[in-house]
Design a protein around this motif. Structure first.
Motif, short mmCIF file in Angstrom:
data_model
loop_
_atom_site.label_atom_id
_atom_site.label_comp_id
_atom_site.label_asym_id
_atom_site.label_seq_id
_atom_site.Cartn_x
_atom_site.Cartn_y
_atom_site.Cartn_z
N LEU A 452 38.36 0.63 1.80
CA LEU A 452 38.09 2.04 1.51
C LEU A 452 36.95 2.22 0.51
O LEU A 452 36.10 3.10 0.69
CB LEU A 452 39.36 2.73 1.00
CG LEU A 452 39.29 4.26 0.86
CD1 LEU A 452 39.01 4.89 2.22
CD2 LEU A 452 40.60 4.80 0.28
N PRO A 453 36.86 1.39 -0.56
CA PRO A 453 35.74 1.56 -1.50
C PRO A 453 34.37 1.30 -0.89
O PRO A 453 33.36 1.63 -1.49
CB PRO A 453 36.06 0.52 -2.59
CG PRO A 453 37.53 0.28 -2.50
CD PRO A 453 37.84 0.40 -1.04
N VAL A 454 34.33 0.68 0.30
CA VAL A 454 33.05 0.37 0.94
C VAL A 454 32.45 1.58 1.64
O VAL A 454 31.24 1.67 1.83
CB VAL A 454 33.23 -0.79 1.95
CG1 VAL A 454 31.93 -1.13 2.64
CG2 VAL A 454 33.79 -2.02 1.24
N LEU A 455 33.29 2.55 2.02
CA LEU A 455 32.85 3.66 2.87
C LEU A 455 31.65 4.42 2.32
O LEU A 455 30.72 4.73 3.08
CB LEU A 455 34.02 4.61 3.13
CG LEU A 455 35.14 4.05 4.02
CD1 LEU A 455 36.25 5.09 4.19
CD2 LEU A 455 34.59 3.63 5.37
N PRO A 456 31.61 4.77 1.04
CA PRO A 456 30.42 5.51 0.55
C PRO A 456 29.11 4.76 0.77
O PRO A 456 28.07 5.38 1.03
CB PRO A 456 30.71 5.69 -0.95
CG PRO A 456 32.19 5.64 -1.06
CD PRO A 456 32.63 4.66 -0.01
N ALA A 457 29.16 3.43 0.71
CA ALA A 457 27.94 2.65 0.89
C ALA A 457 27.50 2.59 2.36
O ALA A 457 26.39 2.12 2.65
CB ALA A 457 28.14 1.24 0.35
N LEU A 458 28.36 3.06 3.28
CA LEU A 458 28.02 3.01 4.70
C LEU A 458 27.43 4.33 5.21
O LEU A 458 26.98 4.41 6.36
CB LEU A 458 29.27 2.67 5.52
CG LEU A 458 29.94 1.33 5.22
CD1 LEU A 458 31.15 1.14 6.13
CD2 LEU A 458 28.96 0.18 5.39
N ILE A 459 27.44 5.36 4.37
CA ILE A 459 26.94 6.66 4.81
C ILE A 459 25.46 6.61 5.12
O ILE A 459 25.00 7.07 6.17
CB ILE A 459 27.23 7.73 3.73
CG1 ILE A 459 28.74 7.93 3.59
CG2 ILE A 459 26.55 9.05 4.10
CD1 ILE A 459 29.13 8.88 2.47
N ARG A 460 24.69 6.03 4.21
CA ARG A 460 23.24 5.97 4.42
C ARG A 460 22.87 5.16 5.67
O ARG A 460 22.04 5.62 6.47
CB ARG A 460 22.57 5.39 3.17
CG ARG A 460 21.04 5.56 3.17
CD ARG A 460 20.45 4.80 2.00
NE ARG A 460 20.75 5.44 0.74
CZ ARG A 460 19.91 6.23 0.08
NH1 ARG A 460 18.72 6.48 0.59
NH2 ARG A 460 20.25 6.75 -1.08
N PRO A 461 23.45 3.97 5.91
CA PRO A 461 23.14 3.26 7.16
C PRO A 461 23.51 4.05 8.41
O PRO A 461 22.80 3.99 9.42
CB PRO A 461 23.95 1.98 7.05
CG PRO A 461 24.14 1.75 5.59
CD PRO A 461 24.28 3.13 5.01
N ALA A 462 24.63 4.80 8.36
CA ALA A 462 25.03 5.59 9.53
C ALA A 462 24.01 6.68 9.82
O ALA A 462 23.63 6.90 10.98
CB ALA A 462 26.41 6.19 9.29
#
Length: 519
Positions: A452-462
């Motif tokens: 779950l803590p990883v999700l914010p870091a995946l917004i930009r790649p998405a």
């Protein structure tokens, strides 16, 4: 070499690994590592892993370029039916390569203690089991080939599966090289083996050997690589059977081998089903598309796996937070590396296939578009698999892959009947996205590694992936030219849009500063 395999300078490295494992079990005792000592140890592991990863990437790049070159040549010399026959043999080989050493290589990588103590028992088990598995597939090859709808593949299956004997003999020495992070030696051995593959396969294809050109080249390459790994592994050759060590190896290796066996079913069930339903020619088109979709997992994923298991194993010996931190840093980097490639491959598939292989392989393009979804999910689930393996949670990997297989096989059967090879690819992508990925996240959560803590870091790649796809499709419509221009210009623009979206401005400033200093 099997898919999950991995030693820091010979004896002193093994001793240090054993000491770290002991320290991890002495929390709260006098002499337990301080925070500074733990940080220093993690840094040392990181440096070794970084060097190993660089060599793995170089080796995999060379191997994939070699395979790509051989594939291009053979695609011009052979017909799709030859590819279909080889696909059946490759499916059988992939399965036995996953289970033939019964997890000895991965067990050697994470072995808590001196590898020299484990090697005689491990080597004996790997050789014995590889021989038994080969004998079973030698006699079962006709039935397997018939089930796959390609009876002519039986002798090719018998030839290609010889590689598992080599893998069993060199299992502990492969583990020794990877545990020491000596990917440079593995790279040299693999590259020389690839050269042997080329020297054998291409003349056979010119001579009209058909699918045997694939199989003969791979066996030759495997033998040459195996001889070099044997010499470089730097382990005394002893055979023996220590009951206590054997129990530890089986406890770790049997669930892992079972999980890898199921994983092989996941990656090769489509070959059997497509061949059975549609025949060798359709299977040839499907194989080519699947091979193209496997470029990035084969290049980046295999290189990462060579160092991820030893790296996560060493981090797991420190403390849970060290492993969780390593995972949180790894996932966004992996996603950022794979997403733009998947998007560009999906959008530009028709131009890519025709440009590389010719018009006769056009049907493969429509399959490739949907297999890119599988490509992304496979990269993420492979990372999860390596994390679980490094923690010793091999039973969780069995649950992950078994759940995936249970959903996939009927989906592939219905998809193939509904829409031929494209239906099989769509089924693969859907099941990977809605079944496999959630299972991997759940398995990591149960193991104490929440994502779950990883999700914010995946917004930009998405966001970058969406903009990359849009830009690429726009440029494809605007380009007026041949296949090369339709492939190169949209791909360049799409990648540029992704990079500008994902990479922070501060990193561009740092790069500009470094370039200015270099002048």
């Amino acid at each position: 070499m099997s898919e999950s395999e991995l030693r820091p300078g010979p004896d002193e490295a093994a001793a240090r690994v054993g000491a770290l494992a002991g320290a991890a079990g002495r929390t709260g005792e006098a002499g337990a590592p301080t925070a500074a000592e733990t940080a220093a140890q993690v840094g040392t592991i990181g440096r070794k892993a970084g060097r190993g990863l660089r060599w793995s990437l170089v080796g995999n790049l060379g191997t994939k370029l070699g395979s790509f070159t051989i594939g291009l040549i053979l695609a011009r010399l052979l017909v799709p039916a030859d590819f279909g026959v080889f696909a059946v043999a490759a499916a059988a080989t992939a399965f036995v390569m996953h289970v033939n050493d019964i997890g000895v290589i991965a067990a050697g990588v994470q072995w808590r203690g001196k590898l020299e103590d484990m090697a005689p028992t491990g080597t004996s088990i790997a050789i014995a089991f590889s021989t038994l598995v080969y004998a079973a597939f030698f006699f079962g090859a006709p039935a397997f080939a018939t089930l796959s709808g390609t009876p002519d593949a039986a002798p090719v299956v018998r030839l290609l599966t010889v590689v598992i004997i080599v893998d069993g003999i060199t299992s502990c020495r492969s583990a020794a090289l990877m545990r020491r992070f000596e990917q440079d030696r593995l790279t040299k051995a693999t590259m020389i083996g690839m050269a042997a593959n080329f020297v054998v396969a291409v003349p056979l294809a010119f001579g009209g050997a058909g699918a045997y050109s694939f199989a003969g080249g791979q066996v030759a390459g495997s033998v040459v690589t195996g001889i070099l790994v044997w010499r470089m592994g730097n382990l005394p050759f002893k055979l023996g059977l220590d009951r206590e060590i054997a129990v530890k190896l089986f406890k770790f290796g049997i669930p892992l081998a079972a999980s890898l066996g199921v994983e092989s079913v996941l990656l090769n069930a489509d070959y059997v089903i497509v061949g059975n339903v549609l025949g060798a020619t359709a299977l040839g088109y499907y194989l080519l598309a699947f091979n193209v979709s496997n470029w990035v997992p084969g290049l980046v994923g295999t290189a990462v796996r060579y160092v991820s298991i030893p790296s996560f194993s060493r981090l797991a010996e420190q403390e849970p937070e060290a492993l969780a931190t390593g995972v949180r840093r790894s996932v966004p980097v992996l996603v950022s590396a794979i997403l733009p490639v998947a998007v560009l491959m999906a959008v530009l598939a028709p131009y890519m296939v025709v440009f590389l292989y010719g018009d006769q392989w056009g049907p493969s393009a429509y399959v490739l578009r949907f297999l890119t979804v599988l490509m992304v999910v496979r990269m993420l689930t492979s990372l999860a698999f390596d994390i679980l393996t490094s923690m010793g949670a091999t039973r969780s990997t069995v649950v992950l892959n078994a759940g995936w297989a249970i959903a996939l096989i009927p989906a592939l059967w219905f998809g193939t009947h509904l829409d031929n090879i494209r239906g099989a690819a769509i089924a693969h992508g859907i099941v990977a996205l809605v079944v496999a990925l959630p299972l991997a996240v759940a398995a990591l959560h149960r193991a104490g590694v929440p994502l779950l803590p990883v999700l914010p870091a995946l917004i930009r790649p998405a966001i970058g992936a969406v903009l990359c796809a849009a830009a690429t499709m726009v440029v494809v419509r605007l380009v007026d030219g041949g296949v090369f221009l339709h492939l190169f210009l949209p791909g360049l623009v799409g990648m540029l849009v992704f990079v500008l979206t994902v990479v922070p401005v501060e990193q561009f400033r740092q790069l500009r500063t470094r370039l200015a200093r270099a002048r």
